[in-house]
Write a protein that holds these residues in place. Sequence first.
Motif, mmCIF file in Angstrom:
data_model
loop_
_atom_site.group_PDB
_atom_site.id
_atom_site.type_symbol
_atom_site.label_atom_id
_atom_site.label_comp_id
_atom_site.label_asym_id
_atom_site.label_seq_id
_atom_site.Cartn_x
_atom_site.Cartn_y
_atom_site.Cartn_z
ATOM 1 N N LYS A 1 10.500 -52.836 4.879
ATOM 2 C CA LYS A 1 10.393 -51.933 6.221
ATOM 3 C C LYS A 1 9.388 -50.953 6.406
ATOM 4 N N VAL A 2 8.959 -49.986 5.196
ATOM 5 C CA VAL A 2 8.219 -49.269 5.437
ATOM 6 C C VAL A 2 6.889 -49.432 4.683
ATOM 7 N N VAL A 3 6.398 -50.445 3.867
ATOM 8 C CA VAL A 3 5.349 -50.643 3.287
ATOM 9 C C VAL A 3 4.731 -51.801 4.036
ATOM 10 N N PRO A 4 3.600 -51.581 4.330
ATOM 11 C CA PRO A 4 2.997 -52.768 5.059
ATOM 12 C C PRO A 4 2.359 -53.779 4.020
ATOM 13 N N GLY A 5 2.571 -55.165 4.271
ATOM 14 C CA GLY A 5 2.195 -56.021 3.321
ATOM 15 C C GLY A 5 3.372 -56.697 2.528
ATOM 16 N N VAL A 6 4.542 -56.136 2.709
ATOM 17 C CA VAL A 6 5.699 -56.544 1.681
ATOM 18 C C VAL A 6 6.643 -57.053 2.949
ATOM 19 N N GLU A 7 7.035 -58.301 2.566
ATOM 20 C CA GLU A 7 7.809 -59.044 3.838
ATOM 21 C C GLU A 7 9.024 -59.820 2.954
ATOM 22 N N ILE B 1 6.813 -56.873 -9.393
ATOM 23 C CA ILE B 1 7.137 -57.191 -8.018
ATOM 24 C C ILE B 1 6.153 -58.165 -7.676
ATOM 25 N N GLY B 2 4.803 -58.217 -8.207
ATOM 26 C CA GLY B 2 3.982 -59.297 -7.622
ATOM 27 C C GLY B 2 4.439 -60.396 -8.042
ATOM 28 N N ALA C 1 0.022 -52.974 -1.454
ATOM 29 C CA ALA C 1 1.385 -53.210 -0.964
ATOM 30 C C ALA C 1 2.350 -53.187 -2.338
ATOM 31 N N ALA C 2 2.085 -53.844 -3.382
ATOM 32 C CA ALA C 2 2.870 -54.022 -4.758
ATOM 33 C C ALA C 2 3.115 -52.489 -5.173
ATOM 34 N N ILE C 3 2.151 -51.539 -5.181
ATOM 35 C CA ILE C 3 2.303 -50.381 -5.760
ATOM 36 C C ILE C 3 3.285 -49.603 -4.577
ATOM 37 N N GLY C 4 2.984 -49.766 -3.207
ATOM 38 C CA GLY C 4 4.053 -49.321 -2.262
ATOM 39 C C GLY C 4 5.372 -49.713 -2.667
#
Length: 116
Positions: A22-28, A77-78, A94-97
């Motif tokens: 919800k808060v990190v762009p690029g994570v779906e 996560i990746g 995005a993975a770092i976030g």
Amino acid sequence: MALGAFLLRLLVGAGGLWLASKVVPGVELHGAVDVLAAALLLGVVNALVRPLIVLLTLPVTLLTLGLFLLVVNAASIGLTAALLNGFEVHGFWAAIGAAVVTGAVSWAANVVSRKD
């Protein structure tokens, strides 16, 4: 570990991944089942793959005073996203976030549930 503790950790991990989506762009994440599957798979990756990566990168981790563990968490996560169709991570940042958000949620849950 008791079943209740395992389920609680799974739900905390799922909550962290959901919040990251919800808060990190690029994570779906594409649905509730995918959130739970991603949390379960991330737990497996963290139990089986992460210790080897941490051991192999120990010199870099020591040189960076532990900061490189954030990259290791992002890699976990990746890898989870690469193995699961309903979970997408678009890029390194995005993975770092996502690693920062899931780590913060896990830390907060540990603080709240800590027994003195």
